[in-house]
Design a protein around this motif. Sequence first.
Motif, PDB file in Angstrom:
ATOM      1  N   ASP A 196       8.038   3.777   3.208  1.00 48.67           N
ATOM      2  CA  ASP A 196       6.917   4.149   4.077  1.00 48.67           C
ATOM      3  C   ASP A 196       6.292   2.927   4.732  1.00 48.67           C
ATOM      4  O   ASP A 196       5.724   3.027   5.831  1.00 48.67           O
ATOM      5  CB  ASP A 196       5.864   4.917   3.282  1.00 48.67           C
ATOM      6  CG  ASP A 196       6.200   6.395   3.141  1.00 48.67           C
ATOM      7  OD1 ASP A 196       7.141   6.845   3.827  1.00 48.67           O
ATOM      8  OD2 ASP A 196       5.539   7.082   2.344  1.00 48.67           O
ATOM      9  N   ALA A 234       0.811  -1.220   0.000  1.00 51.01           N
ATOM     10  CA  ALA A 234       0.000   0.000   0.000  1.00 51.01           C
ATOM     11  C   ALA A 234       0.843   1.268   0.000  1.00 51.01           C
ATOM     12  O   ALA A 234       0.421   2.292  -0.547  1.00 51.01           O
ATOM     13  CB  ALA A 234      -0.921   0.005   1.220  1.00 51.01           C
ATOM     14  N   LEU A 235       2.051   1.193   0.579  1.00 45.29           N
ATOM     15  CA  LEU A 235       2.815   2.412   0.837  1.00 45.29           C
ATOM     16  C   LEU A 235       4.164   2.477   0.138  1.00 45.29           C
ATOM     17  O   LEU A 235       4.768   3.561   0.076  1.00 45.29           O
ATOM     18  CB  LEU A 235       3.054   2.553   2.348  1.00 45.29           C
ATOM     19  CG  LEU A 235       1.829   2.609   3.249  1.00 45.29           C
ATOM     20  CD1 LEU A 235       2.239   2.512   4.709  1.00 45.29           C
ATOM     21  CD2 LEU A 235       1.054   3.902   3.009  1.00 45.29           C
ATOM     22  N   GLN A 267       0.314  11.480   6.355  1.00 40.09           N
ATOM     23  CA  GLN A 267       0.259  11.059   4.950  1.00 40.09           C
ATOM     24  C   GLN A 267       0.130   9.546   4.837  1.00 40.09           C
ATOM     25  O   GLN A 267      -0.639   9.028   4.016  1.00 40.09           O
ATOM     26  CB  GLN A 267       1.511  11.545   4.217  1.00 40.09           C
ATOM     27  CG  GLN A 267       1.574  13.061   4.040  1.00 40.09           C
ATOM     28  CD  GLN A 267       2.948  13.542   3.611  1.00 40.09           C
ATOM     29  OE1 GLN A 267       3.851  12.737   3.359  1.00 40.09           O
ATOM     30  NE2 GLN A 267       3.124  14.860   3.537  1.00 40.09           N
ATOM     31  N   VAL A 268       0.879   8.842   5.686  1.00 34.37           N
ATOM     32  CA  VAL A 268       0.803   7.373   5.682  1.00 34.37           C
ATOM     33  C   VAL A 268      -0.599   6.921   6.090  1.00 34.37           C
ATOM     34  O   VAL A 268      -1.180   6.005   5.477  1.00 34.37           O
ATOM     35  CB  VAL A 268       1.876   6.788   6.627  1.00 34.37           C
ATOM     36  CG1 VAL A 268       1.543   5.345   7.004  1.00 34.37           C
ATOM     37  CG2 VAL A 268       3.246   6.853   5.966  1.00 34.37           C
ATOM     38  N   LYS A 269      -1.157   7.533   7.116  1.00 32.36           N
ATOM     39  CA  LYS A 269      -2.514   7.167   7.545  1.00 32.36           C
ATOM     40  C   LYS A 269      -3.522   7.379   6.417  1.00 32.36           C
ATOM     41  O   LYS A 269      -4.412   6.539   6.200  1.00 32.36           O
ATOM     42  CB  LYS A 269      -2.931   7.992   8.761  1.00 32.36           C
ATOM     43  CG  LYS A 269      -2.350   7.531  10.066  1.00 32.36           C
ATOM     44  CD  LYS A 269      -3.255   7.849  11.249  1.00 32.36           C
ATOM     45  CE  LYS A 269      -3.687   9.285  11.291  1.00 32.36           C
ATOM     46  NZ  LYS A 269      -4.624   9.534  12.421  1.00 32.36           N
ATOM     47  N   ALA A 270      -3.399   8.498   5.720  1.00 33.91           N
ATOM     48  CA  ALA A 270      -4.336   8.786   4.632  1.00 33.91           C
ATOM     49  C   ALA A 270      -4.236   7.736   3.533  1.00 33.91           C
ATOM     50  O   ALA A 270      -5.258   7.285   2.987  1.00 33.91           O
ATOM     51  CB  ALA A 270      -4.078  10.179   4.069  1.00 33.91           C
ATOM     52  N   LYS A 271      -3.014   7.324   3.202  1.00 30.59           N
ATOM     53  CA  LYS A 271      -2.830   6.302   2.163  1.00 30.59           C
ATOM     54  C   LYS A 271      -3.392   4.955   2.620  1.00 30.59           C
ATOM     55  O   LYS A 271      -4.013   4.226   1.832  1.00 30.59           O
ATOM     56  CB  LYS A 271      -1.353   6.173   1.811  1.00 30.59           C
ATOM     57  CG  LYS A 271      -0.779   7.362   1.049  1.00 30.59           C
ATOM     58  CD  LYS A 271       0.701   7.152   0.757  1.00 30.59           C
ATOM     59  CE  LYS A 271       1.300   8.345   0.015  1.00 30.59           C
ATOM     60  NZ  LYS A 271       2.757   8.163  -0.226  1.00 30.59           N
ATOM     61  N   LEU A 272      -3.162   4.609   3.886  1.00 30.63           N
ATOM     62  CA  LEU A 272      -3.693   3.345   4.394  1.00 30.63           C
ATOM     63  C   LEU A 272      -5.216   3.361   4.420  1.00 30.63           C
ATOM     64  O   LEU A 272      -5.861   2.339   4.119  1.00 30.63           O
ATOM     65  CB  LEU A 272      -3.153   3.072   5.800  1.00 30.63           C
ATOM     66  CG  LEU A 272      -1.675   2.696   5.902  1.00 30.63           C
ATOM     67  CD1 LEU A 272      -1.274   2.490   7.353  1.00 30.63           C
ATOM     68  CD2 LEU A 272      -1.377   1.431   5.098  1.00 30.63           C
ATOM     69  N   ARG A 289       4.571  13.101   8.003  1.00 29.50           N
ATOM     70  CA  ARG A 289       4.720  11.803   7.326  1.00 29.50           C
ATOM     71  C   ARG A 289       3.692  10.804   7.840  1.00 29.50           C
ATOM     72  O   ARG A 289       3.084  10.061   7.064  1.00 29.50           O
ATOM     73  CB  ARG A 289       6.136  11.277   7.539  1.00 29.50           C
ATOM     74  CG  ARG A 289       6.438  10.007   6.746  1.00 29.50           C
ATOM     75  CD  ARG A 289       7.846   9.524   7.009  1.00 29.50           C
ATOM     76  NE  ARG A 289       8.178   8.388   6.162  1.00 29.50           N
ATOM     77  CZ  ARG A 289       9.304   7.671   6.282  1.00 29.50           C
ATOM     78  NH1 ARG A 289      10.199   8.001   7.211  1.00 29.50           N
ATOM     79  NH2 ARG A 289       9.529   6.641   5.478  1.00 29.50           N
ATOM     80  N   THR A 312      -7.162   5.011   2.384  1.00 30.77           N
ATOM     81  CA  THR A 312      -7.610   4.855   0.992  1.00 30.77           C
ATOM     82  C   THR A 312      -7.496   3.400   0.557  1.00 30.77           C
ATOM     83  O   THR A 312      -8.406   2.851  -0.077  1.00 30.77           O
ATOM     84  CB  THR A 312      -6.775   5.751   0.061  1.00 30.77           C
ATOM     85  OG1 THR A 312      -6.971   7.117   0.451  1.00 30.77           O
ATOM     86  CG2 THR A 312      -7.196   5.576  -1.380  1.00 30.77           C
ATOM     87  N   ALA A 313      -6.363   2.767   0.899  1.00 33.08           N
ATOM     88  CA  ALA A 313      -6.180   1.356   0.540  1.00 33.08           C
ATOM     89  C   ALA A 313      -7.209   0.479   1.248  1.00 33.08           C
ATOM     90  O   ALA A 313      -7.728  -0.488   0.668  1.00 33.08           O
ATOM     91  CB  ALA A 313      -4.764   0.911   0.895  1.00 33.08           C
TER      92      ALA A 313
END
Length: 670
Positions: free
Chosen positions: A337, A332-333, A379-384, A376, A386-387
């Motif tokens: 990340d 996912a990252l 940003q990682v939380k937002a990507k996770l 950071r 979304t995934a």
Amino acid sequence: MNRLGSSTSPYLRQHAANPVDWWPWSDAALAEARDRDVPVLISVGYAACHWCHVMAHESFEDPVIGAKINANFVAIKVDREEHPDVDAVYMAATQAMTGQGGWPMTVFATPDGEPFLCGTYFPRDNFDRLLDAVAEAWRDQRDAVLRQGAAVVEAIAPQRLGGAGGTPITPDLLAQAAQRLVAAHDVAYGGFGEGGPKFPPHLALLFLLRHYKRTGDKDVLEVVQHTAEAMARGGIYDQVGGGFHRYAVDGHWVVPHFEKMLYDNALLLRVYTDLWRLTGDALAGRVARETYECLVQDFSTPEGGFRSAYDADTEGVEGLTYVWTPDQLVEALGEEDGRFAADVFGVTAAGNFEHGATVLTLARDVDDADQAVRDRWRQVKAKLFTARQDRPQPAIDGKVVAAWNALTITAIGEYARVAEALGEDPGDAADRAERAATLLAERHVDADGRLRRVSLDGIVGEPAGVLEDYGCVAEAFALIHQLTGAAVWLERSGALVDTALAKFVEDGRVFDTAVDAQRLVTRPADPTDNATPSGASALAGALLAYHALSGEPSYRDRAAEILGQVAEVIAKHPRFAGYSAAAAEALLSGPVEIAIATPDADQAIELTRAAIRNAPGGAVLVVGEPDRPGVPLLDGRPLIEGRPAAYVCRGFVCDRPVTDPVGLSTVLTV
């Protein structure tokens, strides 16, 4: 298709295609049993219940079991969230007969509703044999079955607590309650008691925060801070999406039972908001903000209300939506990340859950880290997140429950005030609270002023409101009056508390159902708090808020009477009387009434912020023009030399007005 397809309960709709000829809870169902001379099978559960789903798949979807039930019983399916009164009666019977309770709850009763055999989950083969045994006993041992039912009803009849006046609420009594909670505190992991499962003790924490504000007891504050931090860092808190799961199966807050309930998140939003207000703690503030955002994003309905729950399972598997492996993080990252996320969230190859997966926890401190790390991490939380949205999602119970929406309205309204007072933008939180209150006022309150408990997609269901609905909604309407200054909300709050006093209180005794409600085998009257406030404690809180805003002393007297009846429970068993104890703190404080007279709210912003930051628990606050129609607390409260003025009052008797924030803070903290 049986009779459940048009229900306002998603739980009942889940069973609409069963081969069981289900009835919803009704007098007609019991009449059918009398006409057929067969016993009643009452199955109680709720949409997010894991073992309810298991029993449904194993037994209620089985044509053989369905045929046997239909031949020998009238089957009634009950959503415990729609009918907490029915659930309370039969849970008392189940606990009396088996020593424990839970859901699904399985009850065999006479056609008059008297329970004679109770249990919870039964595996399919055991349930099959039980159906045969009960049918045979009804046919061949009827007198013994009827005697058993009558004995159970006698055993579960609610006992009256205290006398007419009860025990007075005193500082010593509340100190005793606080000390008992401190003594029960798990010093290693937070919360109360050791081992699992561990439920978030939100009501007890609300009491302790109010007690700390009144007394300055640092031991009490440490208990709250430790427990709040442990929950926020654990897996019970959704580290990616915000909000809390129902409970932790362990004693460390790590592995949750994955359902998410509206009432838990509303009450925990109040806890973290108040902790943030009192201490300025960055972690508490972040969790309050993220929990509010979770309520808005995940629980909001198109009509402006809030849905009830998210299922514990996803496609029959607990945790499928939420857990991660190191490889999934990298996918996912990306590699770098992914390693960062594994470090922050404690994800390992061994995992802390099933099949090597990990429930995310906060393994590293980020709230006090430098800005680059915090950026950071966000940003990682937002990507996770979304995934995670691309994964299968848990089912949703979309019904609107009046009491739980009211708890949410109060929580969001308090969050809006505190966030603004502490310099954060609350967004449209106040507007969302008012919109949800309008939904309750316009859809859930009948023309005759009576509350309906549930709605679905804007359609109001048949179940009547119980006392917790009246108390929680009246308290929420009182808060909307404070937020908006609109007279109609105070009128609505007063109408509900008057109805509650007229319909739910008899000879000083507080019942959970109205005098004219559908008759049950006993009339429930449980004063203890559980996952939500009891009807009695909710009514006491509403009475105090309405008294403080209206100036009518009789409502405070009625609140004192109700709290006096549960005073011994507060002192000796505060874990089961947290909301009552919180209301008792407000009673001892006055409650404090704060009126800020100003021609324009913006001119009094610093006074308002000082009032919010320093107000004791249960205080009310109104801001507006002097003598504003329909706002009694502003009557006779003039400006001082043309400047905004703050009046701190108790029983509408006020201290000398102040015009500067420092002076107001001093008055409120003396």
